[in-house]
Enzyme design. Structure first.
Site, PDB file in Angstrom:
ATOM      1  N   LEU A   1      15.552 -25.381  15.347  1.00 15.68           N
ATOM      2  CA  LEU A   1      16.548 -25.103  14.314  1.00 15.68           C
ATOM      3  C   LEU A   1      17.904 -24.852  14.967  1.00 15.68           C
ATOM      4  O   LEU A   1      18.061 -23.935  15.773  1.00 15.68           O
ATOM      5  CB  LEU A   1      16.124 -23.898  13.477  1.00 15.68           C
ATOM      6  CG  LEU A   1      14.763 -24.018  12.771  1.00 15.68           C
ATOM      7  CD1 LEU A   1      14.549 -22.831  11.832  1.00 15.68           C
ATOM      8  CD2 LEU A   1      14.646 -25.331  12.007  1.00 15.68           C
TER       9      LEU A   1
ATOM     10  N   GLN B   1      20.302 -30.653   7.672  1.00 14.82           N
ATOM     11  CA  GLN B   1      20.203 -29.657   6.603  1.00 14.82           C
ATOM     12  C   GLN B   1      21.598 -29.519   5.989  1.00 14.82           C
ATOM     13  O   GLN B   1      22.461 -28.851   6.541  1.00 14.82           O
ATOM     14  CB  GLN B   1      19.719 -28.308   7.134  1.00 14.82           C
ATOM     15  CG  GLN B   1      19.487 -27.286   6.025  1.00 14.82           C
ATOM     16  CD  GLN B   1      19.190 -25.887   6.553  1.00 14.82           C
ATOM     17  OE1 GLN B   1      19.567 -25.534   7.666  1.00 14.82           O
ATOM     18  NE2 GLN B   1      18.531 -25.071   5.739  1.00 14.82           N
TER      19      GLN B   1
ATOM     20  N   GLY C   1      17.872 -21.276   3.837  1.00 12.14           N
ATOM     21  CA  GLY C   1      16.845 -20.471   4.482  1.00 12.14           C
ATOM     22  C   GLY C   1      16.098 -21.222   5.564  1.00 12.14           C
ATOM     23  O   GLY C   1      16.180 -22.454   5.674  1.00 12.14           O
TER      24      GLY C   1
ATOM     25  N   GLY D   1      11.393  -7.648  12.140  1.00 15.84           N
ATOM     26  CA  GLY D   1      10.170  -7.756  11.353  1.00 15.84           C
ATOM     27  C   GLY D   1       8.979  -7.301  12.173  1.00 15.84           C
ATOM     28  O   GLY D   1       8.848  -7.659  13.345  1.00 15.84           O
TER      29      GLY D   1
ATOM     30  N   ASN E   1      23.514 -13.988  18.908  1.00 10.72           N
ATOM     31  CA  ASN E   1      24.278 -14.029  17.662  1.00 10.72           C
ATOM     32  C   ASN E   1      25.753 -13.715  17.847  1.00 10.72           C
ATOM     33  O   ASN E   1      26.555 -13.987  16.960  1.00 10.72           O
ATOM     34  CB  ASN E   1      23.676 -13.058  16.649  1.00 10.72           C
ATOM     35  CG  ASN E   1      22.294 -13.490  16.198  1.00 10.72           C
ATOM     36  OD1 ASN E   1      22.131 -14.582  15.667  1.00 10.72           O
ATOM     37  ND2 ASN E   1      21.300 -12.647  16.429  1.00 10.72           N
TER      38      ASN E   1
ATOM     39  N   ARG F   1      38.457 -33.745  45.888  1.00  9.40           N
ATOM     40  CA  ARG F   1      38.478 -34.193  44.497  1.00  9.40           C
ATOM     41  C   ARG F   1      37.480 -35.327  44.254  1.00  9.40           C
ATOM     42  O   ARG F   1      36.877 -35.849  45.184  1.00  9.40           O
ATOM     43  CB  ARG F   1      39.904 -34.605  44.136  1.00  9.40           C
ATOM     44  CG  ARG F   1      40.883 -33.419  44.126  1.00  9.40           C
ATOM     45  CD  ARG F   1      42.328 -33.873  44.061  1.00  9.40           C
ATOM     46  NE  ARG F   1      42.589 -34.717  42.899  1.00  9.40           N
ATOM     47  CZ  ARG F   1      43.722 -35.388  42.717  1.00  9.40           C
ATOM     48  NH1 ARG F   1      44.689 -35.320  43.630  1.00  9.40           N
ATOM     49  NH2 ARG F   1      43.891 -36.131  41.638  1.00  9.40           N
TER      50      ARG F   1
ATOM     51  N   HIS G   1      44.019 -30.190  59.189  1.00 11.13           N
ATOM     52  CA  HIS G   1      44.851 -29.291  58.397  1.00 11.13           C
ATOM     53  C   HIS G   1      46.071 -29.991  57.794  1.00 11.13           C
ATOM     54  O   HIS G   1      46.571 -30.970  58.312  1.00 11.13           O
ATOM     55  CB  HIS G   1      45.341 -28.074  59.208  1.00 11.13           C
ATOM     56  CG  HIS G   1      45.526 -28.327  60.662  1.00 11.13           C
ATOM     57  ND1 HIS G   1      45.178 -27.414  61.624  1.00 11.13           N
ATOM     58  CD2 HIS G   1      45.991 -29.398  61.339  1.00 11.13           C
ATOM     59  CE1 HIS G   1      45.431 -27.906  62.823  1.00 11.13           C
ATOM     60  NE2 HIS G   1      45.930 -29.100  62.671  1.00 11.13           N
TER      61      HIS G   1
ATOM     62  N   ALA H   1      53.646 -39.554  66.188  1.00  8.63           N
ATOM     63  CA  ALA H   1      53.996 -38.437  65.316  1.00  8.63           C
ATOM     64  C   ALA H   1      55.340 -38.681  64.650  1.00  8.63           C
ATOM     65  O   ALA H   1      56.262 -39.228  65.257  1.00  8.63           O
ATOM     66  CB  ALA H   1      54.036 -37.143  66.123  1.00  8.63           C
TER      67      ALA H   1
ATOM     68  N   ARG I   1      60.280 -44.405  63.654  1.00 11.36           N
ATOM     69  CA  ARG I   1      61.177 -43.268  63.489  1.00 11.36           C
ATOM     70  C   ARG I   1      62.454 -43.574  64.262  1.00 11.36           C
ATOM     71  O   ARG I   1      62.467 -44.418  65.167  1.00 11.36           O
ATOM     72  CB  ARG I   1      60.527 -41.979  64.006  1.00 11.36           C
ATOM     73  CG  ARG I   1      60.233 -41.986  65.483  1.00 11.36           C
ATOM     74  CD  ARG I   1      59.433 -40.776  65.938  1.00 11.36           C
ATOM     75  NE  ARG I   1      59.261 -40.770  67.378  1.00 11.36           N
ATOM     76  CZ  ARG I   1      58.159 -40.393  68.000  1.00 11.36           C
ATOM     77  NH1 ARG I   1      57.118 -39.984  67.295  1.00 11.36           N
ATOM     78  NH2 ARG I   1      58.088 -40.398  69.322  1.00 11.36           N
TER      79      ARG I   1
END
Length: 461
Positions: free
Chosen positions: A9, A73, A78, A140, A228, A333, A363, A423, A440
Protein backbone atom coordinates in the site's frame (compact mmCIF):
# COMPACT_ATOMS: atom_id res chain seq x y z
CA UNK A 1 6.40 -23.69 -0.73
CA UNK A 2 3.34 -22.18 -2.41
CA UNK A 3 3.42 -19.23 -4.77
CA UNK A 4 3.97 -15.94 -2.98
CA UNK A 5 2.33 -12.62 -3.84
CA UNK A 6 2.50 -9.19 -2.22
CA UNK A 7 0.30 -6.13 -2.00
CA UNK A 8 2.16 -2.96 -1.03
CA UNK A 9 0.00 0.00 0.00
CA UNK A 10 1.55 3.26 -1.19
CA UNK A 11 -1.43 5.51 -1.92
CA UNK A 12 -1.35 7.85 1.07
CA UNK A 13 -0.40 11.50 0.74
CA UNK A 14 1.42 11.74 4.07
CA UNK A 15 0.34 15.22 5.13
CA UNK A 16 2.23 14.97 8.42
CA UNK A 17 5.51 14.91 6.49
CA UNK A 18 4.74 18.51 5.46
CA UNK A 19 6.49 17.96 2.15
CA UNK A 20 5.95 18.28 -1.59
CA UNK A 21 7.50 14.82 -1.88
CA UNK A 22 5.04 11.97 -1.44
CA UNK A 23 5.57 10.11 1.80
CA UNK A 24 6.66 6.72 0.48
CA UNK A 25 9.29 8.42 -1.71
CA UNK A 26 11.17 9.94 1.20
CA UNK A 27 14.56 8.22 1.32
CA UNK A 28 15.97 6.11 4.11
CA UNK A 29 19.72 5.59 3.69
CA UNK A 30 19.55 6.73 0.09
CA UNK A 31 16.58 4.71 -1.10
CA UNK A 32 12.84 5.61 -1.13
CA UNK A 33 10.92 3.86 1.63
CA UNK A 34 8.68 2.00 -0.79
CA UNK A 35 11.73 0.83 -2.74
CA UNK A 36 13.06 -0.83 0.42
CA UNK A 37 9.80 -2.78 0.71
CA UNK A 38 9.75 -3.81 -2.95
CA UNK A 39 13.42 -4.82 -2.90
CA UNK A 40 12.86 -6.98 0.17
CA UNK A 41 10.00 -8.75 -1.58
CA UNK A 42 12.10 -9.22 -4.70
CA UNK A 43 14.92 -10.73 -2.62
CA UNK A 44 12.41 -13.33 -1.39
CA UNK A 45 11.48 -14.32 -4.97
CA UNK A 46 7.89 -13.07 -4.59
CA UNK A 47 6.14 -13.82 -7.89
CA UNK A 48 3.67 -10.92 -8.03
CA UNK A 49 4.20 -7.53 -6.40
CA UNK A 50 1.22 -5.19 -6.71
CA UNK A 51 1.81 -1.62 -5.53
CA UNK A 52 -1.38 0.29 -4.77
CA UNK A 53 -0.84 3.94 -5.68
CA UNK A 54 -2.95 7.05 -5.35
CA UNK A 55 -1.38 10.39 -4.47
CA UNK A 56 1.76 10.81 -6.54
CA UNK A 57 1.11 7.71 -8.63
CA UNK A 58 3.27 8.94 -11.51
CA UNK A 59 6.15 9.80 -9.19
CA UNK A 60 6.00 6.39 -7.50
CA UNK A 61 5.90 4.65 -10.87
CA UNK A 62 8.89 6.68 -12.06
CA UNK A 63 10.92 5.53 -9.05
CA UNK A 64 9.94 1.87 -9.00
CA UNK A 65 9.88 1.29 -12.74
CA UNK A 66 8.02 -1.50 -14.50
CA UNK A 67 9.19 -4.50 -12.48
CA UNK A 68 6.03 -4.32 -10.36
CA UNK A 69 2.31 -4.11 -11.12
CA UNK A 70 0.39 -0.93 -10.24
CA UNK A 71 -3.18 -0.64 -9.00
CA UNK A 72 -4.75 2.82 -8.70
CA UNK A 73 -6.83 3.84 -5.68
CA UNK A 74 -8.59 6.94 -6.94
CA UNK A 75 -10.53 7.56 -3.70
CA UNK A 76 -9.09 7.10 -0.22
CA UNK A 77 -11.80 4.95 1.38
CA UNK A 78 -9.72 2.97 3.86
CA UNK A 79 -7.12 0.23 3.95
CA UNK A 80 -9.47 -2.59 2.89
CA UNK A 81 -10.58 -0.50 -0.07
CA UNK A 82 -6.92 0.08 -0.96
CA UNK A 83 -6.14 -3.65 -0.85
CA UNK A 84 -9.20 -4.42 -2.98
CA UNK A 85 -7.71 -2.44 -5.87
CA UNK A 86 -5.22 -5.29 -6.30
CA UNK A 87 -8.00 -7.88 -6.70
CA UNK A 88 -8.02 -7.91 -10.54
CA UNK A 89 -4.37 -8.97 -10.52
CA UNK A 90 -4.39 -11.55 -7.70
CA UNK A 91 -7.85 -12.83 -6.76
CA UNK A 92 -7.81 -15.87 -9.07
CA UNK A 93 -4.39 -17.12 -7.96
CA UNK A 94 -3.39 -19.78 -5.47
CA UNK A 95 -0.81 -19.25 -2.76
CA UNK A 96 0.03 -16.80 0.01
CA UNK A 97 -0.19 -13.02 -0.08
CA UNK A 98 1.77 -10.54 2.01
CA UNK A 99 0.12 -7.24 2.92
CA UNK A 100 2.77 -4.57 3.45
CA UNK A 101 2.99 -0.79 3.67
CA UNK A 102 5.23 1.46 1.64
CA UNK A 103 6.03 3.55 4.72
CA UNK A 104 7.39 0.61 6.75
CA UNK A 105 10.88 0.36 5.25
CA UNK A 106 12.78 -1.53 7.96
CA UNK A 107 11.24 -4.99 7.68
CA UNK A 108 13.96 -7.49 6.85
CA UNK A 109 13.72 -10.53 4.63
CA UNK A 110 14.65 -12.58 7.70
CA UNK A 111 11.59 -11.42 9.63
CA UNK A 112 9.22 -11.75 6.68
CA UNK A 113 10.55 -15.19 5.80
CA UNK A 114 9.96 -16.30 9.38
CA UNK A 115 6.41 -14.89 9.22
CA UNK A 116 5.77 -16.77 5.98
CA UNK A 117 7.16 -20.04 7.34
CA UNK A 118 5.04 -19.80 10.49
CA UNK A 119 1.93 -18.97 8.44
CA UNK A 120 2.39 -22.03 6.25
CA UNK A 121 3.27 -24.33 9.15
CA UNK A 122 0.09 -23.27 10.94
CA UNK A 123 -1.96 -23.67 7.75
CA UNK A 124 -3.68 -20.44 8.75
CA UNK A 125 -6.07 -18.33 6.74
CA UNK A 126 -4.28 -15.26 8.08
CA UNK A 127 -1.19 -14.57 10.17
CA UNK A 128 -0.69 -11.20 11.82
CA UNK A 129 2.83 -9.91 12.41
CA UNK A 130 2.72 -8.63 15.98
CA UNK A 131 5.14 -6.79 18.23
CA UNK A 132 5.40 -6.43 21.99
CA UNK A 133 6.06 -2.84 23.08
CA UNK A 134 6.88 -1.37 26.49
CA UNK A 135 4.16 1.22 25.86
CA UNK A 136 1.40 0.15 23.47
CA UNK A 137 -0.61 3.36 23.76
CA UNK A 138 -2.34 4.23 20.49
CA UNK A 139 -1.90 0.83 18.86
CA UNK A 140 -4.45 -1.86 18.09
CA UNK A 141 -4.16 -4.73 20.60
CA UNK A 142 -3.93 -8.42 19.76
CA UNK A 143 -6.49 -10.46 21.71
CA UNK A 144 -5.68 -14.19 21.71
CA UNK A 145 -7.61 -17.24 22.89
CA UNK A 146 -6.25 -19.94 25.18
CA UNK A 147 -4.77 -21.78 22.21
CA UNK A 148 -2.79 -18.67 21.27
CA UNK A 149 -4.80 -17.94 18.15
CA UNK A 150 -5.83 -14.37 17.33
CA UNK A 151 -9.45 -13.74 18.28
CA UNK A 152 -9.61 -10.11 17.25
CA UNK A 153 -7.73 -6.85 16.89
CA UNK A 154 -9.06 -4.10 19.15
CA UNK A 155 -8.23 -0.47 18.42
CA UNK A 156 -6.93 1.48 21.41
CA UNK A 157 -9.93 3.80 21.60
CA UNK A 158 -12.31 0.83 21.65
CA UNK A 159 -10.30 -1.32 24.09
CA UNK A 160 -11.42 -2.16 27.61
CA UNK A 161 -9.16 -1.56 30.59
CA UNK A 162 -8.02 -5.19 30.48
CA UNK A 163 -7.38 -5.02 26.74
CA UNK A 164 -5.37 -1.82 27.10
CA UNK A 165 -3.06 -3.69 29.47
CA UNK A 166 -2.07 -5.96 26.57
CA UNK A 167 1.33 -4.96 25.16
CA UNK A 168 1.16 -7.07 22.01
CA UNK A 169 0.14 -4.85 19.12
CA UNK A 170 -0.91 -5.17 15.49
CA UNK A 171 1.86 -4.02 13.15
CA UNK A 172 -0.46 -3.96 10.13
CA UNK A 173 1.64 -6.59 8.33
CA UNK A 174 -0.12 -9.83 7.35
CA UNK A 175 0.18 -13.11 5.49
CA UNK A 176 -3.06 -14.44 3.99
CA UNK A 177 -4.23 -17.48 2.16
CA UNK A 178 -4.76 -15.64 -1.11
CA UNK A 179 -8.22 -16.93 -2.05
CA UNK A 180 -9.55 -16.55 1.49
CA UNK A 181 -8.27 -12.97 1.63
CA UNK A 182 -10.30 -11.81 -1.37
CA UNK A 183 -13.41 -13.66 -0.24
CA UNK A 184 -13.26 -12.04 3.22
CA UNK A 185 -12.35 -8.64 1.81
CA UNK A 186 -15.60 -8.58 -0.16
CA UNK A 187 -17.50 -8.77 3.14
CA UNK A 188 -15.84 -5.77 4.81
CA UNK A 189 -18.36 -3.00 5.62
CA UNK A 190 -17.88 0.69 6.25
CA UNK A 191 -20.39 0.99 9.10
CA UNK A 192 -18.04 2.91 11.40
CA UNK A 193 -17.64 6.51 12.50
CA UNK A 194 -15.20 7.27 9.67
CA UNK A 195 -17.24 5.52 6.99
CA UNK A 196 -14.14 3.68 5.80
CA UNK A 197 -13.31 0.07 4.95
CA UNK A 198 -10.69 -1.34 7.34
CA UNK A 199 -8.49 -4.31 6.53
CA UNK A 200 -8.34 -5.20 10.24
CA UNK A 201 -11.97 -6.33 9.88
CA UNK A 202 -10.77 -9.23 7.73
CA UNK A 203 -9.49 -10.98 10.87
CA UNK A 204 -12.95 -10.98 12.45
CA UNK A 205 -14.62 -12.07 9.22
CA UNK A 206 -12.26 -15.02 8.90
CA UNK A 207 -12.74 -15.99 12.55
CA UNK A 208 -16.53 -15.86 12.18
CA UNK A 209 -16.20 -18.18 9.19
CA UNK A 210 -14.34 -20.68 11.37
CA UNK A 211 -10.96 -19.99 9.80
CA UNK A 212 -7.68 -20.11 11.70
CA UNK A 213 -6.01 -16.76 12.43
CA UNK A 214 -2.66 -16.71 14.24
CA UNK A 215 -0.06 -14.16 15.26
CA UNK A 216 3.70 -14.22 14.82
CA UNK A 217 5.69 -11.96 17.12
CA UNK A 218 8.51 -9.98 15.53
CA UNK A 219 11.80 -10.57 17.31
CA UNK A 220 12.82 -6.93 16.80
CA UNK A 221 9.82 -4.59 17.17
CA UNK A 222 11.77 -1.68 15.69
CA UNK A 223 11.60 -3.33 12.28
CA UNK A 224 7.87 -2.68 12.26
CA UNK A 225 8.28 1.09 12.67
CA UNK A 226 5.99 3.05 10.36
CA UNK A 227 7.02 6.50 9.19
CA UNK A 228 4.43 9.26 9.39
CA UNK A 229 6.51 12.38 10.04
CA UNK A 230 10.06 13.69 9.91
CA UNK A 231 10.83 12.54 13.45
CA UNK A 232 9.93 8.96 12.62
CA UNK A 233 11.84 9.30 9.35
CA UNK A 234 14.99 10.16 11.31
CA UNK A 235 14.38 7.20 13.63
CA UNK A 236 14.06 4.88 10.64
CA UNK A 237 17.23 6.35 9.15
CA UNK A 238 19.14 5.74 12.39
CA UNK A 239 17.94 2.14 12.61
CA UNK A 240 18.76 1.37 8.99
CA UNK A 241 22.15 3.06 9.28
CA UNK A 242 23.02 0.93 12.32
CA UNK A 243 21.93 -2.23 10.49
CA UNK A 244 24.09 -1.36 7.48
CA UNK A 245 27.15 -0.53 9.60
CA UNK A 246 26.78 -3.67 11.69
CA UNK A 247 26.53 -5.82 8.58
CA UNK A 248 29.74 -4.40 7.10
CA UNK A 249 31.66 -4.68 10.37
CA UNK A 250 30.58 -8.30 10.83
CA UNK A 251 31.87 -8.94 7.31
CA UNK A 252 35.36 -7.71 8.16
CA UNK A 253 35.20 -3.97 7.46
CA UNK A 254 36.62 -1.58 10.07
CA UNK A 255 34.48 1.52 10.60
CA UNK A 256 36.36 3.77 12.99
CA UNK A 257 33.34 5.80 14.08
CA UNK A 258 29.96 4.53 12.83
CA UNK A 259 28.17 7.56 14.28
CA UNK A 260 30.00 9.92 11.91
CA UNK A 261 29.99 7.66 8.85
CA UNK A 262 27.21 7.35 6.27
CA UNK A 263 26.84 4.26 4.08
CA UNK A 264 23.78 3.69 1.90
CA UNK A 265 21.94 0.43 1.45
CA UNK A 266 23.38 -0.81 -1.85
CA UNK A 267 27.05 -0.04 -1.11
CA UNK A 268 29.37 -3.06 -1.12
CA UNK A 269 32.67 -3.18 0.81
CA UNK A 270 35.17 -6.03 0.98
CA UNK A 271 37.05 -7.20 4.07
CA UNK A 272 40.02 -5.41 5.66
CA UNK A 273 39.00 -2.03 4.32
CA UNK A 274 39.04 0.81 6.85
CA UNK A 275 36.45 3.59 6.76
CA UNK A 276 37.48 6.75 8.60
CA UNK A 277 35.11 9.33 10.15
CA UNK A 278 33.19 11.81 8.05
CA UNK A 279 32.99 9.54 5.02
CA UNK A 280 29.90 9.17 2.81
CA UNK A 281 29.47 6.12 0.57
CA UNK A 282 26.38 6.41 -1.61
CA UNK A 283 24.48 4.80 -4.45
CA UNK A 284 26.06 1.80 -6.16
CA UNK A 285 29.53 2.38 -4.73
CA UNK A 286 31.73 -0.71 -4.42
CA UNK A 287 34.98 -0.81 -2.45
CA UNK A 288 37.54 -3.60 -2.72
CA UNK A 289 39.65 -5.16 0.00
CA UNK A 290 42.47 -3.44 1.93
CA UNK A 291 41.37 0.10 1.09
CA UNK A 292 41.55 3.16 3.32
CA UNK A 293 38.57 5.45 2.78
CA UNK A 294 38.57 8.84 4.46
CA UNK A 295 38.64 10.82 6.55
CA UNK A 296 36.03 12.94 4.78
CA UNK A 297 35.72 10.91 1.58
CA UNK A 298 32.46 11.37 -0.36
CA UNK A 299 31.88 8.62 -2.94
CA UNK A 300 28.77 8.31 -5.12
CA UNK A 301 28.49 5.43 -7.60
CA UNK A 302 32.24 4.84 -7.51
CA UNK A 303 34.05 1.57 -8.24
CA UNK A 304 37.11 1.27 -6.00
CA UNK A 305 39.50 -1.64 -6.54
CA UNK A 306 41.66 -3.15 -3.78
CA UNK A 307 44.42 -1.33 -1.93
CA UNK A 308 43.19 2.18 -2.76
CA UNK A 309 43.50 5.21 -0.46
CA UNK A 310 41.02 8.09 -0.75
CA UNK A 311 41.08 11.00 1.69
CA UNK A 312 39.26 14.34 1.91
CA UNK A 313 37.98 13.95 -1.64
CA UNK A 314 34.77 13.82 -3.67
CA UNK A 315 34.30 11.17 -6.37
CA UNK A 316 31.18 10.73 -8.52
CA UNK A 317 30.35 8.09 -11.18
CA UNK A 318 33.97 7.10 -11.63
CA UNK A 319 36.42 4.23 -11.14
CA UNK A 320 39.85 3.85 -9.53
CA UNK A 321 42.02 0.77 -9.99
CA UNK A 322 44.15 -1.03 -7.41
CA UNK A 323 46.86 0.52 -5.24
CA UNK A 324 46.15 4.10 -6.32
CA UNK A 325 45.70 7.14 -4.11
CA UNK A 326 43.27 10.01 -4.40
CA UNK A 327 43.49 13.20 -2.38
CA UNK A 328 43.56 15.02 -0.19
CA UNK A 329 41.09 17.52 -1.62
CA UNK A 330 40.64 16.01 -5.07
CA UNK A 331 37.41 16.22 -7.10
CA UNK A 332 36.86 13.30 -9.46
CA UNK A 333 33.82 13.96 -11.64
CA UNK A 334 31.66 11.62 -13.73
CA UNK A 335 33.23 9.51 -16.44
CA UNK A 336 36.71 9.45 -14.94
CA UNK A 337 38.84 6.30 -14.79
CA UNK A 338 42.02 6.15 -12.73
CA UNK A 339 44.48 3.33 -13.43
CA UNK A 340 46.45 1.24 -10.96
CA UNK A 341 49.35 2.66 -8.93
CA UNK A 342 48.28 6.16 -9.96
CA UNK A 343 48.31 9.29 -7.84
CA UNK A 344 45.68 12.02 -7.92
CA UNK A 345 46.84 14.61 -5.42
CA UNK A 346 45.66 17.72 -3.67
CA UNK A 347 43.41 20.20 -5.46
CA UNK A 348 43.24 18.14 -8.64
CA UNK A 349 40.00 18.01 -10.63
CA UNK A 350 39.29 15.25 -13.12
CA UNK A 351 36.30 15.23 -15.47
CA UNK A 352 35.66 12.49 -18.02
CA UNK A 353 39.36 11.72 -17.87
CA UNK A 354 41.17 8.42 -18.28
CA UNK A 355 44.36 8.29 -16.21
CA UNK A 356 46.82 5.49 -17.03
CA UNK A 357 48.65 3.08 -14.75
CA UNK A 358 51.43 4.65 -12.71
CA UNK A 359 50.54 8.17 -13.81
CA UNK A 360 50.84 11.04 -11.35
CA UNK A 361 48.77 14.20 -11.20
CA UNK A 362 50.13 15.38 -7.86
CA UNK A 363 48.53 18.79 -7.35
CA UNK A 364 46.72 21.89 -8.55
CA UNK A 365 45.65 20.63 -11.97
CA UNK A 366 42.52 20.34 -14.10
CA UNK A 367 42.32 17.34 -16.43
CA UNK A 368 39.06 17.25 -18.35
CA UNK A 369 37.97 15.30 -21.46
CA UNK A 370 41.41 13.76 -21.61
CA UNK A 371 43.17 10.44 -22.07
CA UNK A 372 46.45 10.28 -20.19
CA UNK A 373 48.67 7.26 -20.81
CA UNK A 374 50.75 5.11 -18.47
CA UNK A 375 53.69 6.49 -16.51
CA UNK A 376 52.90 10.13 -17.25
CA UNK A 377 53.82 12.99 -14.93
CA UNK A 378 51.47 15.98 -14.95
CA UNK A 379 53.22 18.93 -13.35
CA UNK A 380 51.68 21.29 -10.83
CA UNK A 381 49.27 23.80 -12.33
CA UNK A 382 48.68 21.95 -15.61
CA UNK A 383 45.36 22.72 -17.29
CA UNK A 384 43.69 20.92 -20.17
CA UNK A 385 41.95 23.74 -22.02
CA UNK A 386 39.04 21.70 -23.30
CA UNK A 387 36.17 24.13 -23.96
CA UNK A 388 35.96 26.64 -26.80
CA UNK A 389 32.62 28.06 -25.70
CA UNK A 390 30.60 25.60 -27.75
CA UNK A 391 32.33 22.20 -27.84
CA UNK A 392 34.42 20.16 -25.37
CA UNK A 393 37.61 18.93 -27.07
CA UNK A 394 39.87 16.01 -26.18
CA UNK A 395 43.45 16.10 -24.94
CA UNK A 396 45.66 13.03 -25.39
CA UNK A 397 48.94 12.53 -23.53
CA UNK A 398 50.70 9.30 -24.48
CA UNK A 399 52.72 6.91 -22.33
CA UNK A 400 55.80 8.22 -20.56
CA UNK A 401 55.23 11.90 -21.34
CA UNK A 402 56.33 14.61 -18.91
CA UNK A 403 54.27 17.80 -18.62
CA UNK A 404 56.06 20.65 -16.88
CA UNK A 405 54.45 22.90 -14.29
CA UNK A 406 51.97 25.62 -15.26
CA UNK A 407 51.38 24.25 -18.73
CA UNK A 408 48.22 24.77 -20.76
CA UNK A 409 47.25 22.01 -23.19
CA UNK A 410 44.81 23.62 -25.62
CA UNK A 411 42.56 20.89 -27.01
CA UNK A 412 42.25 19.23 -29.39
CA UNK A 413 45.90 18.34 -28.94
CA UNK A 414 48.13 15.27 -28.56
CA UNK A 415 51.41 15.01 -26.66
CA UNK A 416 53.42 12.09 -28.01
CA UNK A 417 55.01 9.14 -26.26
CA UNK A 418 57.96 10.06 -23.99
CA UNK A 419 57.62 13.70 -25.07
CA UNK A 420 58.36 16.67 -22.82
CA UNK A 421 56.46 19.91 -22.39
CA UNK A 422 58.53 22.69 -20.86
CA UNK A 423 57.18 24.41 -17.77
CA UNK A 424 55.04 27.46 -18.46
CA UNK A 425 54.18 26.43 -22.02
CA UNK A 426 50.87 26.87 -23.80
CA UNK A 427 50.64 23.97 -26.23
CA UNK A 428 48.19 24.30 -29.12
CA UNK A 429 49.85 21.97 -31.62
CA UNK A 430 50.61 18.26 -31.42
CA UNK A 431 53.96 17.31 -29.86
CA UNK A 432 55.78 14.43 -31.62
CA UNK A 433 57.05 11.37 -29.77
CA UNK A 434 60.28 11.97 -27.82
CA UNK A 435 60.21 15.72 -28.60
CA UNK A 436 60.55 18.71 -26.25
CA UNK A 437 57.91 21.39 -26.77
CA UNK A 438 58.63 24.91 -25.55
CA UNK A 439 55.91 27.48 -26.09
CA UNK A 440 56.78 30.58 -24.10
CA UNK A 441 58.56 33.89 -24.63
CA UNK A 442 62.35 33.86 -24.28
CA UNK A 443 63.38 35.49 -21.02
CA UNK A 444 64.90 38.97 -21.36
CA UNK A 445 66.87 40.52 -18.47
CA UNK A 446 67.00 44.36 -18.38
CA UNK A 447 70.33 45.14 -16.72
CA UNK A 448 70.31 47.95 -14.12
CA UNK A 449 66.57 48.39 -14.66
CA UNK A 450 65.76 48.88 -10.98
CA UNK A 451 68.04 51.86 -10.62
CA UNK A 452 66.17 53.65 -13.41
CA UNK A 453 62.74 53.22 -11.87
CA UNK A 454 61.31 55.80 -9.47
CA UNK A 455 60.70 54.46 -5.95
CA UNK A 456 58.84 55.89 -2.99
CA UNK A 457 61.23 57.77 -0.74
CA UNK A 458 63.99 57.84 -3.35
CA UNK A 459 65.19 61.32 -4.26
CA UNK A 460 65.19 61.94 -7.99
CA UNK A 461 68.29 63.57 -9.52
Amino acid sequence: MSKIHAVVLAAGQGTRMKSKLYKVLHPVCGKPMVQHVVDTMASMQVQDIVVVVGHGADAVRAKLGEDVTYALQEEQLGTAHAVSQAAPFLQDKEGTTFLLYGDVPLLSATTLSALLTYHEEQQAAATVLTAVLPDATGYGRIVRNEAGEVLRIVEHKDASEAERAIREINTGIYCYDNRKLWKALAEVKNDNAQGEYYVTDVVGILRDAGEKVVGYEAIDPEETLGVNDRVQLSEAEAYMKKRIMTGHMRNGVTIIDPTSTYIETDVKIEADTVIHPGSFLRGQTTVGADCVIGPQADLTNVEVASGVTISYSVMVDSRVESDSSVGPFAYVRPGSQIGSNAKIGDFVELKNAKIGDGTKVPHLSYVGDAEIGDGVNIGCGTITVNYDGAVKHKTTVKDGAFIGCNSNLVAPVTVGQNAYVAAGSTINQDVPDNALAIARERQVNKIDYANKMPRKGKKQS
